[in-house]
Scaffold this motif. Structure first.
Motif, PDB file in Angstrom:
ATOM      1  N   SER A  15       0.830  -1.207   0.000  1.00 56.19           N
ATOM      2  CA  SER A  15       0.000   0.000   0.000  1.00 56.19           C
ATOM      3  C   SER A  15       0.865   1.257   0.000  1.00 56.19           C
ATOM      4  N   CYS A  36      -4.825  -0.048  -4.571  1.00 58.80           N
ATOM      5  CA  CYS A  36      -5.236   0.217  -3.194  1.00 58.80           C
ATOM      6  C   CYS A  36      -6.539  -0.503  -2.823  1.00 58.80           C
ATOM      7  N   TRP A  40      -7.044  -3.274   0.144  1.00 57.23           N
ATOM      8  CA  TRP A  40      -8.060  -3.035   1.171  1.00 57.23           C
ATOM      9  C   TRP A  40      -9.015  -4.217   1.280  1.00 57.23           C
ATOM     10  N   SER A  53      -4.885   1.559   4.501  1.00 56.87           N
ATOM     11  CA  SER A  53      -5.379   2.870   4.081  1.00 56.87           C
ATOM     12  C   SER A  53      -4.428   3.982   4.499  1.00 56.87           C
ATOM     13  N   TYR A  56      -1.183   3.904   2.341  1.00 55.36           N
ATOM     14  CA  TYR A  56      -1.414   4.457   0.993  1.00 55.36           C
ATOM     15  C   TYR A  56      -1.500   5.982   1.041  1.00 55.36           C
ATOM     16  N   SER A  87      -4.806  12.774   7.000  1.00 53.98           N
ATOM     17  CA  SER A  87      -5.031  11.374   6.651  1.00 53.98           C
ATOM     18  C   SER A  87      -6.203  10.759   7.403  1.00 53.98           C
ATOM     19  N   PHE A  90      -9.558   9.934   5.445  1.00 56.18           N
ATOM     20  CA  PHE A  90      -9.404   8.802   4.535  1.00 56.18           C
ATOM     21  C   PHE A  90      -9.366   7.487   5.313  1.00 56.18           C
ATOM     22  N   VAL A  91      -8.592   7.469   6.378  1.00 54.91           N
ATOM     23  CA  VAL A  91      -8.430   6.240   7.158  1.00 54.91           C
ATOM     24  C   VAL A  91      -9.735   5.872   7.864  1.00 54.91           C
ATOM     25  N   HIS A  94     -12.355   4.484   5.280  1.00 52.18           N
ATOM     26  CA  HIS A  94     -12.027   3.147   4.773  1.00 52.18           C
ATOM     27  C   HIS A  94     -12.016   2.088   5.878  1.00 52.18           C
ATOM     28  N   THR A  95     -11.768   2.519   7.100  1.00 51.44           N
ATOM     29  CA  THR A  95     -11.799   1.563   8.211  1.00 51.44           C
ATOM     30  C   THR A  95     -13.229   1.180   8.575  1.00 51.44           C
ATOM     31  N   TRP A  98     -14.909  -0.992   5.852  1.00 54.37           N
ATOM     32  CA  TRP A  98     -14.365  -2.318   5.544  1.00 54.37           C
ATOM     33  C   TRP A  98     -15.294  -3.398   6.070  1.00 54.37           C
ATOM     34  N   TYR A 109     -17.359  -0.144  -0.646  1.00 56.31           N
ATOM     35  CA  TYR A 109     -16.288   0.620  -1.287  1.00 56.31           C
ATOM     36  C   TYR A 109     -16.854   1.749  -2.147  1.00 56.31           C
TER      37      TYR A 109
END
Length: 387
Positions: A15, A36, A40, A53, A56, A87, A90-91, A94-95, A98, A109
């Motif tokens: 990543s 990416c 993920w 995440s 990346y 960041s 974004f994190v 995506h966390t 998931w 997604y």
């Protein structure tokens, strides 16, 4: 035990490499970011998905901490803090989205794609994989956005190897046939190399020097000359009169960045100036969060923040053409470009003042993103930067 640790370590390492390569400032490398979502999706746990995440995004935005240190003439700590804060959106997205459910994963997604493309999360939605649509699907326009979205969803399913092969084939074809966006007839974008003095040194001699540069560039059929963000410094009646007087007798219209001071702060704007007069052409929709746009100041009754006209003036009229202006930070995120493209402009106009990015790939990333968007929507592109 070692095998259990090795797999997450490999995924996180990949990543980081993905973010580093995709956002190195080379337009044709942008589709590397499509790795990416694959990483993920194969994460063995939510915790590992968060680390993937983070790896990346932090690799993709690696120039931020050095750039902030240069801008504020400080050590790396403020930049490092901003880098980590940026960041977080974004994190977190995506966390939380998931899932181990293979059937739900593509829709989760899709939600991440949308959330990172529009405010509020889209305000720091850098390194968005959908930017690579212009490389894979040049001139497809909104169909290209749809195809890219479908591809990204496919990459998080069990059929991801098939999708990767398809993307690889399209990418090779694009590399073989790629051409940069055209410059519109009668336009020129000037790159300056005046460093931090641009916008700060605003004496009469600096304006005379800029006017001379414009006259030299505006020969022949050139009617519109673009100068970088902040080129004019503060926009005042005195500055306006000087430029109108010096452009008298020429057909040239200058589009240049400036600052307009208001009672509560300031606007980062583009000014259109010709022998007939000067006018505010565009007010920046998204100034840099933190350093320029500081919304908490108004909450505390303070002043000094740049104003964010989030969904205002997506296009402007100039010389009979519909122009989509994109100022600096807006070139790193998704929604200002898509907002403008909803109105089908004739020309993309991008300006920036990137002196503070010296030694980083930030300006190269901005240029790469602009070229990808311009090719996706088949729009001529004018770029003007100061470094």
């Amino acid at each position: 035990m070692r095998r259990k640790l090795a797999r997450p370590a490999v995924l996180i390492g990949l990543s980081i490499g993905t973010g580093w390569i995709a956002w190195s400032g080379v337009t044709l490398f942008l589709p590397v970011s499509l790795l990416c979502p694959v990483l993920w999706s194969v994460a063995p746990s939510r915790k590992i998905a968060a680390m993937i995440s983070a790896g990346y995004f932090l690799a993709a935005s690696r120039g931020l901490q050095q750039g902030v240190a240069t801008f504020y003439q400080s050590d790396l700590w403020p930049g490092l803090l901003l880098w980590l804060c940026a960041s977080s959106g974004f994190v977190v997205v995506h966390t939380l989205l998931w899932t181990a459910n293979a059937w739900a994963r593509p829709f989760c997604y899709l939600a991440a794609i949308v959330l990172m493309a529009v405010p509020p999360f889209g305000i720091t939605g850098w390194a968005h994989p959908i930017t690579g649509a212009g490389v894979l699907f040049p001139a497809w326009g909104w169909w290209g956005i749809g195809a890219m979205t479908a591809g990204l969803m496919g990459l998080v399913t069990r059929a991801w190897p098939v999708v990767v092969i398809a993307v690889w084939g399209v990418w090779l074809w694009s590399v073989a046939t790629w051409t940069d966006p055209a410059l519109p007839d009668g336009w020129v974008g000037l790159d300056l190399h005046l460093g931090a003095s641009l916008g700060r040194e605003t004496g009469l001699q600096r304006h005379r020097d800029l006017i001379q540069i414009v006259h030299e560039a505006g020969h022949g059929k050139t009617a519109f000359v673009a100068l970088p963000e902040s080129a004019l410094g503060s926009w005042t009646p005195t500055v306006e009169r000087l430029w109108i007087d010096r452009l008298s007798g020429t057909p040239i219209t200058v589009i240049a960045g400036a600052t307009m001071v208001t009672a509560k702060g300031y606007d980062n704007v583009l000014i259109a100036i010709s022998a007939k007069g000067g006018t505010v052409l565009y007010r920046q929709r998204m100034p840099v969060p933190g350093s320029m746009w500081q919304p908490w100041q108004s909450w505390l009754g303070q002043t000094g923040s740049a104003r964010a006209d989030v969904f205002a003036n997506p296009i402007v009229e100039l010389g009979g053409k519909r122009v989509a202006p994109i100022i600096c930070y807006e070139q790193l995120i998704v929604w200002p470009v898509l907002h403008s493209m909803l109105h089908d402009p004739d020309v993309m106009l991008a300006v920036g003042n990137g002196w503070w990015t010296d030694g980083t790939s930030i300006v190269d990333i901005q240029r790469a993103s602009l070229k990808a968007w311009a090719r996706l929507f088949a729009k001529p592109l004018v770029i003007s930067f100061n470094t």
